[in-house]
Scaffold this motif. Structure first.
Motif, PDB file in Angstrom:
ATOM      1  N   SER A 159      27.031  39.199  33.219  1.00 10.61           N
ATOM      2  CA  SER A 159      27.411  40.483  32.646  1.00 10.61           C
ATOM      3  C   SER A 159      28.794  40.408  32.016  1.00 10.61           C
ATOM      4  O   SER A 159      29.577  39.501  32.291  1.00 10.61           O
ATOM      5  N   VAL A 160      29.048  41.370  31.179  1.00 10.73           N
ATOM      6  CA  VAL A 160      30.358  41.496  30.567  1.00 10.73           C
ATOM      7  C   VAL A 160      30.806  42.930  30.797  1.00 10.73           C
ATOM      8  O   VAL A 160      30.056  43.859  30.530  1.00 10.73           O
ATOM      9  N   ARG A 161      32.013  43.057  31.314  1.00  8.98           N
ATOM     10  CA  ARG A 161      32.461  44.398  31.644  1.00  8.98           C
ATOM     11  C   ARG A 161      33.917  44.628  31.265  1.00  8.98           C
ATOM     12  O   ARG A 161      34.615  43.731  30.835  1.00  8.98           O
ATOM     13  N   MET A 162      34.296  45.862  31.474  1.00  9.29           N
ATOM     14  CA  MET A 162      35.670  46.231  31.245  1.00  9.29           C
ATOM     15  C   MET A 162      36.150  46.861  32.536  1.00  9.29           C
ATOM     16  O   MET A 162      35.345  47.378  33.301  1.00  9.29           O
ATOM     17  N   ASP A 163      37.449  46.857  32.763  1.00  9.89           N
ATOM     18  CA  ASP A 163      37.939  47.405  34.015  1.00  9.89           C
ATOM     19  C   ASP A 163      38.165  48.909  33.885  1.00  9.89           C
ATOM     20  O   ASP A 163      39.263  49.368  33.595  1.00  9.89           O
ATOM     21  N   ASP A 164      37.122  49.665  34.131  1.00 12.79           N
ATOM     22  CA  ASP A 164      37.193  51.115  33.982  1.00 12.79           C
ATOM     23  C   ASP A 164      38.212  51.746  34.934  1.00 12.79           C
ATOM     24  O   ASP A 164      38.920  52.680  34.570  1.00 12.79           O
ATOM     25  N   VAL A 165      38.245  51.218  36.142  1.00  7.33           N
ATOM     26  CA  VAL A 165      39.158  51.788  37.121  1.00  7.33           C
ATOM     27  C   VAL A 165      40.594  51.666  36.641  1.00  7.33           C
ATOM     28  O   VAL A 165      41.358  52.620  36.581  1.00  7.33           O
ATOM     29  N   THR A 291      43.227  58.099  23.820  1.00  2.00           N
ATOM     30  CA  THR A 291      42.009  57.653  24.496  1.00  2.00           C
ATOM     31  C   THR A 291      42.123  56.193  24.917  1.00  2.00           C
ATOM     32  O   THR A 291      43.174  55.584  24.767  1.00  2.00           O
ATOM     33  N   VAL A 292      41.058  55.680  25.469  1.00  7.13           N
ATOM     34  CA  VAL A 292      41.024  54.280  25.880  1.00  7.13           C
ATOM     35  C   VAL A 292      40.014  53.561  25.005  1.00  7.13           C
ATOM     36  O   VAL A 292      38.892  54.013  24.855  1.00  7.13           O
ATOM     37  N   ARG A 293      40.455  52.486  24.416  1.00  2.71           N
ATOM     38  CA  ARG A 293      39.522  51.745  23.574  1.00  2.71           C
ATOM     39  C   ARG A 293      38.835  50.658  24.383  1.00  2.71           C
ATOM     40  O   ARG A 293      39.468  49.788  24.967  1.00  2.71           O
ATOM     41  N   GLN A 294      37.531  50.739  24.374  1.00  2.00           N
ATOM     42  CA  GLN A 294      36.737  49.696  25.001  1.00  2.00           C
ATOM     43  C   GLN A 294      36.534  48.627  23.941  1.00  2.00           C
ATOM     44  O   GLN A 294      36.145  48.951  22.820  1.00  2.00           O
ATOM     45  N   PRO A 295      36.731  47.376  24.266  1.00  2.00           N
ATOM     46  CA  PRO A 295      36.583  46.332  23.252  1.00  2.00           C
ATOM     47  C   PRO A 295      35.114  45.965  23.097  1.00  2.00           C
ATOM     48  O   PRO A 295      34.698  44.870  23.452  1.00  2.00           O
ATOM     49  N   ALA A 298      34.165  42.833  21.139  1.00  2.00           N
ATOM     50  CA  ALA A 298      34.543  41.620  21.868  1.00  2.00           C
ATOM     51  C   ALA A 298      33.621  41.403  23.056  1.00  2.00           C
ATOM     52  O   ALA A 298      33.262  40.270  23.389  1.00  2.00           O
ATOM     53  N   MET A 299      33.209  42.500  23.682  1.00  2.00           N
ATOM     54  CA  MET A 299      32.308  42.360  24.817  1.00  2.00           C
ATOM     55  C   MET A 299      30.957  41.807  24.373  1.00  2.00           C
ATOM     56  O   MET A 299      30.373  40.933  25.017  1.00  2.00           O
ATOM     57  N   ALA A 300      30.473  42.326  23.253  1.00  2.00           N
ATOM     58  CA  ALA A 300      29.193  41.841  22.745  1.00  2.00           C
ATOM     59  C   ALA A 300      29.306  40.376  22.338  1.00  2.00           C
ATOM     60  O   ALA A 300      28.395  39.572  22.575  1.00  2.00           O
ATOM     61  N   ALA A 301      30.431  40.041  21.746  1.00  2.00           N
ATOM     62  CA  ALA A 301      30.631  38.647  21.345  1.00  2.00           C
ATOM     63  C   ALA A 301      30.645  37.755  22.586  1.00  2.00           C
ATOM     64  O   ALA A 301      30.070  36.662  22.593  1.00  2.00           O
ATOM     65  N   GLU A 315      26.253  29.919  38.980  1.00  2.00           N
ATOM     66  CA  GLU A 315      26.847  28.601  39.104  1.00  2.00           C
ATOM     67  C   GLU A 315      26.826  28.147  40.555  1.00  2.00           C
ATOM     68  O   GLU A 315      26.183  28.760  41.407  1.00  2.00           O
ATOM     69  N   GLY A 316      27.578  27.127  40.801  1.00  2.00           N
ATOM     70  CA  GLY A 316      27.593  26.563  42.154  1.00  2.00           C
ATOM     71  C   GLY A 316      27.846  27.593  43.247  1.00  2.00           C
ATOM     72  O   GLY A 316      27.155  27.629  44.255  1.00  2.00           O
ATOM     73  N   ASP A 317      28.796  28.461  42.997  1.00  2.00           N
ATOM     74  CA  ASP A 317      29.179  29.403  44.042  1.00  2.00           C
ATOM     75  C   ASP A 317      28.172  30.530  44.219  1.00  2.00           C
ATOM     76  O   ASP A 317      28.370  31.440  45.016  1.00  2.00           O
ATOM     77  N   GLY A 318      27.134  30.516  43.441  1.00  2.00           N
ATOM     78  CA  GLY A 318      26.069  31.485  43.668  1.00  2.00           C
ATOM     79  C   GLY A 318      26.138  32.737  42.829  1.00  2.00           C
ATOM     80  O   GLY A 318      25.164  33.445  42.704  1.00  2.00           O
ATOM     81  N   ALA A 319      27.278  33.007  42.207  1.00  2.00           N
ATOM     82  CA  ALA A 319      27.385  34.235  41.426  1.00  2.00           C
ATOM     83  C   ALA A 319      27.178  33.951  39.945  1.00  2.00           C
ATOM     84  O   ALA A 319      27.773  33.022  39.408  1.00  2.00           O
ATOM     85  N   PRO A 320      26.351  34.743  39.284  1.00  2.00           N
ATOM     86  CA  PRO A 320      26.191  34.541  37.843  1.00  2.00           C
ATOM     87  C   PRO A 320      27.499  34.902  37.162  1.00  2.00           C
ATOM     88  O   PRO A 320      28.268  35.714  37.685  1.00  2.00           O
ATOM     89  N   PRO A 321      27.762  34.312  36.015  1.00  2.00           N
ATOM     90  CA  PRO A 321      29.049  34.538  35.367  1.00  2.00           C
ATOM     91  C   PRO A 321      29.237  35.994  34.956  1.00  2.00           C
ATOM     92  O   PRO A 321      28.297  36.666  34.554  1.00  2.00           O
ATOM     93  N   SER A 322      30.441  36.440  35.084  1.00  2.00           N
ATOM     94  CA  SER A 322      30.770  37.803  34.692  1.00  2.00           C
ATOM     95  C   SER A 322      32.112  37.760  33.984  1.00  2.00           C
ATOM     96  O   SER A 322      33.057  37.153  34.465  1.00  2.00           O
ATOM     97  N   ARG A 323      32.173  38.380  32.834  1.00  2.00           N
ATOM     98  CA  ARG A 323      33.454  38.368  32.122  1.00  2.00           C
ATOM     99  C   ARG A 323      34.031  39.781  32.114  1.00  2.00           C
ATOM    100  O   ARG A 323      33.325  40.755  31.880  1.00  2.00           O
ATOM    101  N   LEU A 324      35.316  39.835  32.375  1.00  2.00           N
ATOM    102  CA  LEU A 324      36.001  41.116  32.408  1.00  2.00           C
ATOM    103  C   LEU A 324      36.975  41.157  31.239  1.00  2.00           C
ATOM    104  O   LEU A 324      37.903  40.351  31.169  1.00  2.00           O
ATOM    105  N   LEU A 325      36.771  42.094  30.329  1.00  2.00           N
ATOM    106  CA  LEU A 325      37.640  42.120  29.150  1.00  2.00           C
ATOM    107  C   LEU A 325      38.696  43.211  29.248  1.00  2.00           C
ATOM    108  O   LEU A 325      38.531  44.203  29.951  1.00  2.00           O
ATOM    109  N   ASP A 326      39.747  42.999  28.476  1.00  2.00           N
ATOM    110  CA  ASP A 326      40.840  43.965  28.491  1.00  2.00           C
ATOM    111  C   ASP A 326      40.536  45.186  27.638  1.00  2.00           C
ATOM    112  O   ASP A 326      39.953  45.082  26.568  1.00  2.00           O
TER     113      ASP A 326
END
Lengths: 339, 339
Positions: A159-165, A291-295, A298-301, A315-326
């Motif tokens: 997944s690709v996410r943004m830090d909403d919190v 407002t807050v701009r969600q990238p 960039a997230m789709a890319a 991956e090895g550690d068991g968690a699928p990759p997740s990217r957190l964008l600014d």
DNA sequence: GCTCGCCTTGACAAGGCTGTCATGCCTTTA
DNA sequence: TAAAGGCATGACAGCCTTGTCAAGGCGAGC
């Protein structure tokens, strides 16, 4: 009619076998540099482009990435497409869009698509990205997928996410730094994960700066203009109204602005208004919305990148990759100091 | 992994040759009804879906329709996609989106796409639909295309349009029927064909109802919020201001609303405001905007229809087909009687 | 000088479907 | 009754590429 140049012509012109041409095309190793150059020249001379159908029939790749979407805002959808295509073009992939009808059986719509067109990967936008039935189909068909801003089952897929919190925290902090202490909040649709996260960030910022979260200054909204409008009416049409309102998305913030106009409250002199998402509408009001701009692009890319890199599996550690964008705080004219 | 059911399995199960299965799939004639039913049952039983790559490699169709877009509003782009897909799905076609970078050489971007993926047809939205170089490439590659609301060279290709003149005429007539006689107008971007057409409709309505078109009540805009805002400032900040303003699109109309708010002019009691396009923003202001709805989805569906029907070529009379769709006047709260 | 193994290349099959052409059967026409 | 024509169906090639496997060339190591 410059059509119909095949790999055979290229092979003939460069004096090698079609297999070698194929090797050059696919950047496979074990081709002498000399040969490679010769082939590339022939490709250029003939203006040759491999035929995608033949490629995907013979090989395993289809050179197609799907974008499934449901319902979200047009601006969001378009941004996703733009972001994804940017990355896909580099590798000769194309984008195939599949609007889904969320009022029907979405999984049933997805299955035939996956079956006829064997896409190499799929990008799922909210809210389809949280439809378990769709994920099931995708997995059953063995099609890799990446979810954008998923709400549930975060560990289930890449997944690709943004830090909403954090974004909501910073927006709240921004208001506080302007001198506001009574900051109203309008929550988003309770079924969207982002709603909770944004409220969480708001509450955390208030608490950390020593301000109480007044329950009567927090209203429930549904991400729509109207719900923002109505929430704002409840919030503002009373003597102890807040001096700033932070709405969980722009549409609701625009509703707040409309009420402020109606009540003749000057924005931002009498009331500061903040939104979230930076939709086109945020610039189409006066004063323009902070407002807050969600990238999104960039997230789709990034999602496309995961797909093309084949990095969607755990991956090895068991968690699928997740990217957190600014994210980015976009301070415009709708927020300002009290007074 | 329900994958990999091929035409051979279907043939085996229904006891016919693969060619006959193919005939049924493609609705070809000369298949006994009995046989047809048997094949269809086998298809259903095996949940078979033909593989598009193989199909397009073997046959002439690619089952792909391209949507090229440049720049227009996200809402427009999304609507086009939704409209086109509606028609395409019926026939097993998919939509491939190709955002173009209008700041670069658009034709050069188009050529490789057409070359690798042999699309069966392309839908062109404004403003790419008026890029002659792109049309040249399309024609050179022999790919049928339909233009949506083209501005130039109307006779060059099949197209789907809306009657902008008539729509602007009717909107103006609506304002006149409310008692307005001094109706300001904000023109659109001078390079967009629609701008001229809309002005034409406005002017015609004014003239036919015996009202003068006051030059000082007509302002030039560029379809942007800001240009509408500025035009409105010039129009409204004076004693002999118009009692209604008709902006050539919604974004500019929203600019007018913002100025009205700032000048404390009540909408619609003191000033009526009308827009054009019915973008999402039209509902995200208070009061909601009276505007003209362009049937974008229906237009895109019509374009897809022309493409799928193979009816993009000039007919006997020499003119390529052109479809003119109906618009809809959407009267909301931003227009009303003088008062 | 000979063997081994790597690098480079090519021949050929396969991928799932449609187009072409041939076949057999049944109906129509003379 | 024979010839002609139409319909329903199938065999087979071909669409354009990639994957597999085999083969040839060449340098290294013995």
């Amino acid at each position: 009619m410059s059509s119909k140049v095949t790999i055979h012509e290229v092979a003939r012109l460069s004096g090698v076998s079609i297999k070698t041409v194929s090797r050059v095309l696919n950047r496979e190793p074990n081709v002498k540099n000399d040969t490679r150059v010769r082939v590339q020249e022939a490709v250029a001379a003939l203006n040759y482009r491999p035929n995608i159908s033949a490629r995907s029939l013979a090989g395993s790749k289809a050179y197609l990435i799907g974008v499934f979407f449901d319902n979200p805002s047009p601006a969001y959808v378009t941004d996703v497409q733009l972001g994804a295509i940017a990355r896909c073009r580099e590798e000769g992939y194309h984008l195939i869009v599949e609007p889904l009808d969320s009022t029907g059986d979405v999984a049933a719509q997805v299955e035939p698509m996956l079956h006829t067109l064997r896409m190499d990967g799929v990008i799922l936008t909210p809210p389809v990205c949280d439809n378990a039935a769709v994920l099931d189909v995708l997995e059953a068909e063995g099609v890799p997928y990446v979810r954008l801003s998923p709400d549930q089952d975060l560990g289930r897929s890449a997944s690709v996410r943004m830090d909403d919190v954090r974004a909501a925290y910073e927006m709240t902090a921004h208001l506080i730094s302007l001198g506001h202490t009574d900051i109203g909040f309008i929550k988003g649709h309770p079924e969207h994960g982002a709603s909770h996260l944004r409220y969480e960030g708001y509450a955390a910022a208030m608490k950390e700066h020593g301000h109480a979260v007044r329950e009567d200054h927090v209203e429930q909204g549904w991400f729509s203009f109207r719900s923002g409008f109505e929430a704002a009416e409840r919030l503002l049409d009373r003597p102890d109204r807040p001096t700033a309102i932070f709405a969980s998305n722009d549409d609701m913030a625009l509703g707040v602005m409309a009420v402020a106009n109606r009540l003749r409250l000057e924005v931002p002199q009498t009331l500061s208004v903040a939104g979230f998402d930076d939709t086109p509408g945020a610039k189409v009001v006066w004063p323009q919305l902070t407002t807050v701009r969600q990238p999104i692009q960039a997230m789709a890319a990034a999602a496309a990148d995961l797909l093309l890199g084949g990095a969607t599996q755990a991956e090895g550690d068991g968690a699928p990759p997740s990217r957190l964008l600014d994210f980015e705080l976009v301070v415009r004219e709708s927020t300002g100091p009290i007074g």
